[in-house]
Design a protein around this motif. Structure first.
Motif, PDB file in Angstrom:
ATOM      1  N   ALA A  41     -44.971 -65.358  28.323  1.00 27.57           N
ATOM      2  CA  ALA A  41     -45.796 -64.621  27.365  1.00 27.57           C
ATOM      3  C   ALA A  41     -46.587 -63.515  28.054  1.00 27.57           C
ATOM      4  N   ILE A  42     -47.036 -63.772  29.275  1.00 26.96           N
ATOM      5  CA  ILE A  42     -47.771 -62.751  30.030  1.00 26.96           C
ATOM      6  C   ILE A  42     -46.874 -61.550  30.320  1.00 26.96           C
ATOM      7  N   LEU A  43     -45.637 -61.813  30.717  1.00 30.27           N
ATOM      8  CA  LEU A  43     -44.700 -60.723  31.001  1.00 30.27           C
ATOM      9  C   LEU A  43     -44.351 -59.944  29.740  1.00 30.27           C
ATOM     10  N   GLU A  44     -44.236 -60.640  28.608  1.00 33.63           N
ATOM     11  CA  GLU A  44     -43.987 -59.941  27.339  1.00 33.63           C
ATOM     12  C   GLU A  44     -45.132 -58.990  27.024  1.00 33.63           C
ATOM     13  N   THR A  45     -46.360 -59.431  27.322  1.00 34.32           N
ATOM     14  CA  THR A  45     -47.525 -58.572  27.092  1.00 34.32           C
ATOM     15  C   THR A  45     -47.485 -57.343  27.993  1.00 34.32           C
TER      16      THR A  45
END
Length: 350
Positions: free
Chosen positions: A89-93
């Motif tokens: 999720a952090i990388l998607e952000t």
């Protein structure tokens, strides 16, 4: 509308200009705010574009290190490196925010200066920090200038490598996106970066003057010149004498001197940034902002690993609107940082 009448008086007989001016004036209490057009009419001067006050930001709610002001957490290598969300999720952000990068800030391993400060205590260390060496009066002289890693500092670098490479955490945190390493030109950071990065898929490297520790006064934070000192020359190159320059001591790296050309690298062959006066926190945050500006201008990678120092880690977090978290040796502090777009009448920071 007192402010409006004052502006009319300045207009004189230019009736059309006055009408336009009155339509553009905004009165907030007793304060009159001029638009760029009305400023030109009223003063005869072109409005000056303002620089963005905070050109870089960091979204919150992703890492526990954001809570430094609450003394939660204490410094140390945290579970999942402090991630409060899944790394996917952090990388998607990171990928969804325009002009965003994931910074992985790694402090160097324990240096001789760190060990001496802990061993001697702050009072005695205060009298040593601006010296080139420390003599313990028992037959051992320790080098303070451009402090080297201790044996423990080397072990700390190897241990972080086992987590990132052997444990698969680097791939998980980066999502196999291309990554670049930025390294401080001080010996303890160059040595740490080699130990930590072994086997990691880092695609490119840059040695960068801007990520050095707090400048000035302490000789452990002075760097050696790029080239070897001339043995025939009198005096020292910098505050202390040394035998090897950076190119000889660390042949694995390139040390470009960019001077005023811009880009990543060193500002000169010799250390012209170190002085006898200590850099203030305010000035270091300005330096961190300049580094981020250069980083965004010259680096395309979305993931950047920065091998740096505790002081600069705090300052780069402050430059991005984060709390000034102080890491331990070889602690990795992640941060999502994005560049703020310039609005009307604003310019990017130079």
């Amino acid at each position: 509308m007192t402010g409006g009448r004052g502006e009319v008086q300045r207009c004189g007989l230019q009736w059309a200009a006055c009408v336009l001016l009155l339509l553009s004036v905004t009165v907030q209490g007793a304060r009159t705010k001029l638009t760029p057009l009305t400023e030109l009419i009223a003063t005869g001067k072109e409005p000056t574009n303002k620089k963005i006050k905070h050109p870089f930001k960091s979204p919150t709610g992703f890492f526990i290190q954001e809570r430094a002001s609450k003394q939660l957490p204490g410094p140390g290598q945290h579970f999942q490196f402090g991630a409060l969300q899944q790394w996917e999720a952090i990388l998607e952000t990171v990928q969804s925010i325009p002009d965003a990068k994931l910074l992985l800030l790694v402090r160097h391993g324990q240096a001789l200066s760190n060990w001496l400060q802990d061993t001697l205590g702050p009072d005695i260390w205060f009298g040593v920090e601006d010296k080139c060496t420390y003599d313990d009066k028992n037959g051992t002289v320790y080098g303070v200038f451009d402090a080297e890693l201790t044996d423990l500092g080397q072990d700390q670098g190897r241990y972080l490598n086992t987590i990132l490479a052997g444990g698969g955490w680097f791939s998980r945190m980066t999502g196999n996106l291309s990554s670049r390493a930025i390294v401080s030109p001080l010996s303890r950071c160059l040595a740490t970066s080699m130990l930590v990065s072994e086997g990691l898929p880092i695609t490119s490297w840059s040695v960068e003057e801007g990520v050095r520790e707090t400048l000035g006064e302490d000789t452990c934070d002075a760097r050696r010149s790029v080239s070897d000192p001339d043995p025939a020359a009198t005096g020292s190159v910098g505050p202390c004498t040394f035998k090897q320059g950076l190119r000889t001591k660390f042949p694995q790296f390139e040390f470009p001197v960019v001077d005023k050309q811009g880009g990543l690298g060193l500002v000169s062959d010799q250390d012209t940034l170190w002085t006898k006066n200590r850099e203030t926190q305010k000035d270091q945050v300005k330096r961190a902002t300049r580094f981020l500006t250069d980083l965004w201008a010259n680096v395309q990678e979305k993931v950047v690993v920065v091998f740096t120092h505790s002081g600069f880690t705090r300052s780069v977090l402050l430059a991005a609107g984060r709390e000034p978290y102080k890491p331990q040796n070889t602690e990795l502090v992640p941060a999502i940082v994005f560049k703020v777009s310039a609005g009307p009448g604003e310019t990017d920071v130079a």
